[in-house]
Design a protein around this motif. Structure first.
Motif, PDB file in Angstrom:
ATOM      1  N   SER A 164     -53.764 -66.029-113.141  1.00  0.00           N
ATOM      2  CA  SER A 164     -52.995 -67.075-112.140  1.00  0.00           C
ATOM      3  C   SER A 164     -54.146 -68.246-112.508  1.00  0.00           C
ATOM      4  N   VAL A 165     -53.795 -69.501-111.862  1.00  0.00           N
ATOM      5  CA  VAL A 165     -54.665 -70.549-111.897  1.00  0.00           C
ATOM      6  C   VAL A 165     -55.446 -70.403-110.855  1.00  0.00           C
ATOM      7  N   ASP A 166     -56.717 -71.190-110.916  1.00  0.00           N
ATOM      8  CA  ASP A 166     -57.461 -71.207-109.725  1.00  0.00           C
ATOM      9  C   ASP A 166     -57.316 -72.053-108.598  1.00  0.00           C
ATOM     10  N   ASN A 167     -56.442 -71.421-107.888  1.00  0.00           N
ATOM     11  CA  ASN A 167     -55.973 -72.196-106.684  1.00  0.00           C
ATOM     12  C   ASN A 167     -57.175 -72.682-105.711  1.00  0.00           C
ATOM     13  N   GLU A 168     -58.055 -71.713-105.672  1.00  0.00           N
ATOM     14  CA  GLU A 168     -59.142 -71.987-104.904  1.00  0.00           C
ATOM     15  C   GLU A 168     -60.118 -73.250-105.333  1.00  0.00           C
ATOM     16  N   MET A 169     -60.174 -73.149-106.731  1.00  0.00           N
ATOM     17  CA  MET A 169     -60.964 -74.494-107.157  1.00  0.00           C
ATOM     18  C   MET A 169     -60.025 -75.694-106.882  1.00  0.00           C
ATOM     19  N   GLY A 170     -58.611 -75.522-107.307  1.00  0.00           N
ATOM     20  CA  GLY A 170     -57.754 -76.733-106.863  1.00  0.00           C
ATOM     21  C   GLY A 170     -58.102 -77.475-105.611  1.00  0.00           C
ATOM     22  N   GLY A 171     -57.801 -76.450-104.623  1.00  0.00           N
ATOM     23  CA  GLY A 171     -57.940 -76.875-103.194  1.00  0.00           C
ATOM     24  C   GLY A 171     -59.339 -77.457-102.983  1.00  0.00           C
ATOM     25  N   ARG A 172     -60.409 -77.031-103.514  1.00  0.00           N
ATOM     26  CA  ARG A 172     -61.591 -77.448-103.236  1.00  0.00           C
ATOM     27  C   ARG A 172     -61.819 -78.943-103.967  1.00  0.00           C
ATOM     28  N   PRO A 297     -53.362 -74.727-117.254  1.00  0.00           N
ATOM     29  CA  PRO A 297     -53.655 -74.306-118.267  1.00  0.00           C
ATOM     30  C   PRO A 297     -52.726 -73.246-118.970  1.00  0.00           C
ATOM     31  N   PHE A 298     -51.441 -73.712-119.070  1.00  0.00           N
ATOM     32  CA  PHE A 298     -50.455 -72.534-119.691  1.00  0.00           C
ATOM     33  C   PHE A 298     -50.553 -72.257-120.935  1.00  0.00           C
ATOM     34  N   THR A 317     -55.567 -53.389-116.003  1.00  0.00           N
ATOM     35  CA  THR A 317     -55.053 -54.481-115.500  1.00  0.00           C
ATOM     36  C   THR A 317     -56.057 -54.992-114.237  1.00  0.00           C
ATOM     37  N   GLY A 318     -55.524 -55.969-113.821  1.00  0.00           N
ATOM     38  CA  GLY A 318     -56.204 -56.895-112.780  1.00  0.00           C
ATOM     39  C   GLY A 318     -55.758 -58.074-112.744  1.00  0.00           C
ATOM     40  N   ARG A 319     -56.904 -59.054-112.326  1.00  0.00           N
ATOM     41  CA  ARG A 319     -56.617 -60.539-112.237  1.00  0.00           C
ATOM     42  C   ARG A 319     -57.419 -61.083-113.363  1.00  0.00           C
ATOM     43  N   ARG A 320     -56.828 -62.172-113.906  1.00  0.00           N
ATOM     44  CA  ARG A 320     -57.397 -63.091-114.782  1.00  0.00           C
ATOM     45  C   ARG A 320     -57.219 -64.673-114.364  1.00  0.00           C
ATOM     46  N   ILE A 321     -58.468 -65.196-113.860  1.00  0.00           N
ATOM     47  CA  ILE A 321     -58.282 -66.692-113.375  1.00  0.00           C
ATOM     48  C   ILE A 321     -58.352 -67.735-114.332  1.00  0.00           C
ATOM     49  N   PHE A 322     -57.441 -68.611-114.098  1.00  0.00           N
ATOM     50  CA  PHE A 322     -57.605 -70.010-115.302  1.00  0.00           C
ATOM     51  C   PHE A 322     -57.964 -71.207-114.576  1.00  0.00           C
ATOM     52  N   GLU A 323     -59.142 -71.726-115.368  1.00  0.00           N
ATOM     53  CA  GLU A 323     -59.366 -73.014-114.396  1.00  0.00           C
ATOM     54  C   GLU A 323     -58.327 -74.094-114.710  1.00  0.00           C
ATOM     55  N   PRO A 324     -57.909 -74.675-113.391  1.00  0.00           N
ATOM     56  CA  PRO A 324     -57.122 -75.954-113.794  1.00  0.00           C
ATOM     57  C   PRO A 324     -57.819 -77.132-114.304  1.00  0.00           C
ATOM     58  N   ILE A 325     -57.261 -78.025-115.014  1.00  0.00           N
ATOM     59  CA  ILE A 325     -58.007 -79.131-115.490  1.00  0.00           C
ATOM     60  C   ILE A 325     -57.763 -80.550-114.708  1.00  0.00           C
TER      61      ILE A 325
END
Lengths: 337, 337
Positions: A164-172, A297-298, A317-325
DNA sequence: ATGACGCTTGCACACAAGTGCATTTGCATC
DNA sequence: GATGCAAATGCACTTGTGTGCAAGCGTCAT
């Protein structure tokens, strides 16, 4: 002719007969590292080429893994989805996988039937780009030894990988962009489709704004598309005091919003209005828009996906977060220090 | 654990053992019209559901047709391609087909390797949306009993079905639109990718104009995308007398062209410039563009495709032409009688 | 000359389904 | 109760592969 109807796919046996060798020899010719003499190999290849023989991967898939990866997706025409599908198919193909695509609705029943089909074709893995499968369905997939990967679905489901992309960072970051630009009246534009990703971006944006002592008007006028963004702007600027800083949780919403703001209300960007999007679709870079936004970051996500599927022993298994640019363009004033 | 590794896909035999019946009974339970008593059917279904059993379509595909349809496509991110893929996948799925997608380049080698994969997976049919397979490859497909359908590839190849939009009509009508609007200096914008479809639109437009005694400046600045359209406008209006009527063979080119005309040269549409596109992508209807264009009747083409593939006896091959649908918007002056 | 060893090769089985054919079962009728 | 008939069931074969096992064959060293 009427009897044999249509089963003209040439098989290894036919090739063997033509080459005057056993069927095993044919099989071994097309298997890396198998023991075949140069002589028979030559004969087999010749016969195969004459007959137009191709190894049947369906039959091969009976014994070992099928190498099929299923992509479950909805709203393929959306620019961002089209790009995701494009990147993933390229990367997976390069890794020797074959892609089966299931174009589905986002409702649970559609996804369920897609998942079932995935099992019918013994796909090694299912990659879900839209909608959310039920926990029970995922369990069935896992019980059948299939890997399940969810992309940008933030729902907490055990047993499957989660990119998943880091939506939290996006919003912030969206908030800080607008605050640095000196915006006073904030609004957030989202859709009525309550995807976890979109909700997360909304939640964090509103939260961070509140911490900074600012209120946010939230607007959702319909599905996640251009028209809803357009309509949102009409409603927001139809009131007495429209916003001067807006975060649209999706580029498509942002472009619609921008068009309405300009053409219906004569606003100019970034003078009267600062606008931030999310996704970085091609259209945002067009001369009429030049939208400041965040790129997903597709490529990195695709690489990670391939890596996951390549492992013989299923990875943890688990989550892997990707930073949006962050993509700086012209819809937000440069920092007004 | 290390021994059995991972082949946990539950098969009909497992289900049979659990239900206390023969494997045949399981098979018959999942086959329409087969003779099974209500009692054993119930037992089988129960066991199947407990184990999470799904019929293996790969194995089924060994005996009969695989029901797999391969889509060979390039440039998936292009809006028009994304929509075509979307429509076709929906229609084919609704007809019980399973879609395998091959995201390839347009060069011959890429297409060739895609075609080979198609054969490897015993696809009932291959649908080519981009690039052009070599005649030899097609022959191999046909020899293997596979149907080959080309969509919007106008190359004359025997043995395969050919669905195409009427490019001739597109080029012709585009000219008449511009002439009725009173345009004097015509230009045609295309790309350096010499696809047969694009060439045809160009050829007819230029030809019809010549018959009417008008010259056409032809411009091709790069691949079929927004940037090339933009660049084309810069070149055309950089000269002394820019055109006042332009046909862009693709909407994407048209939108780039329009943006450059407006933002770089301050032209207004349809006052200073009339513009016609082709494809009818969503973006053309956005408020910033409102492009007059021609829609490709993908729905009808999809229906026809399904019909072709549904026939047990392969239909006669040949070309089937679909009329484009004129979409009136605001980039062309209404007829100045 | 004979045994050892290595490379080829074919047989046969496994994979997971569908189905023709023969057999068994169930039920009704005489 | 025996007979007839239909429905249900199981066996065995089919589809196209890959591969373990054993046999065949040739070469080399002892």
């Amino acid at each position: 002719m009427s009897e044999q109807e249509r089963r003209p796919f040439v098989s290894a046996r036919t090739v063997a007969e033509r080459a005057g060798v056993s069927r095993s020899a044919v099989s071994r010719t097309f298997t890396d590292g198998a023991s075949v003499s140069e002589e028979t190999r030559r004969k087999v290849l010749e016969a195969a080429s004459e007959l137009g023989y191709h190894v049947n991967h369906l039959a091969r898939g009976l014994r070992e893994r099928s190498n099929i990866v299923c992509l479950v997706v909805a709203d393929m025409t959306t620019p961002i989805r089209a790009r995701l599908v494009d990147v993933l198919t390229r990367k997976l193909q390069a890794a020797g996988k074959v892609i089966m695509i299931i174009n589905t609705g986002t409702d649970e029943e559609s996804v369920a039937s897609a998942l079932r089909q995935t099992l019918n074709y013994r796909a090694d893995a299912t990659v879900v780009l839209s909608g959310t499968p039920s926990a029970k369905l995922i369990e069935t997939s896992l019980a059948n030894g299939q890997q399940v990967v969810l992309i940008n679905r933030d729902d907490p489901l055990t047993g499957c990988h989660n990119l998943s992309v880091d939506n939290e960072m996006g919003g912030r970051e969206a908030f800080f962009l607008l605050r640095r630009a000196g915006c006073k009246r904030l609004a957030l534009v989202t859709s009525t489709a309550s995807t976890a990703s979109l909700l997360e971006r909304e939640r964090v944006f509103v939260e961070v704004a509140k911490e900074a002592g600012m209120d946010v008007t939230v607007m959702a006028a319909g599905p996640t598309n251009y028209a809803s963004g357009y309509e949102s702007a009409r409603r927001l600027f139809g009131r007495s005091d429209g916003p001067d800083g807006v975060f649209c949780v999706t580029d498509l919403l942002a472009l619609g919003f921008m068009d309405a703001a300009r053409h219906e209300f004569g606003l100019s960007l970034p003078g009267d209005l600062c606008l931030v999007g999310f996704d970085d679709i091609d259209e945002g870079d067009w001369q009429s828009y030049k939208l400041t936004t965040f790129a997903q970051p597709f490529a990195a996500m695709g690489d990670h996906l391939v890596e996951l599927l390549g492992q013989t022993v299923p990875a943890e298994t688990g989550r892997r977060i990707f930073e949006p640019i962050p993509i700086w363009r012209k819809s937000v004033r440069p920092s007004a220090e």
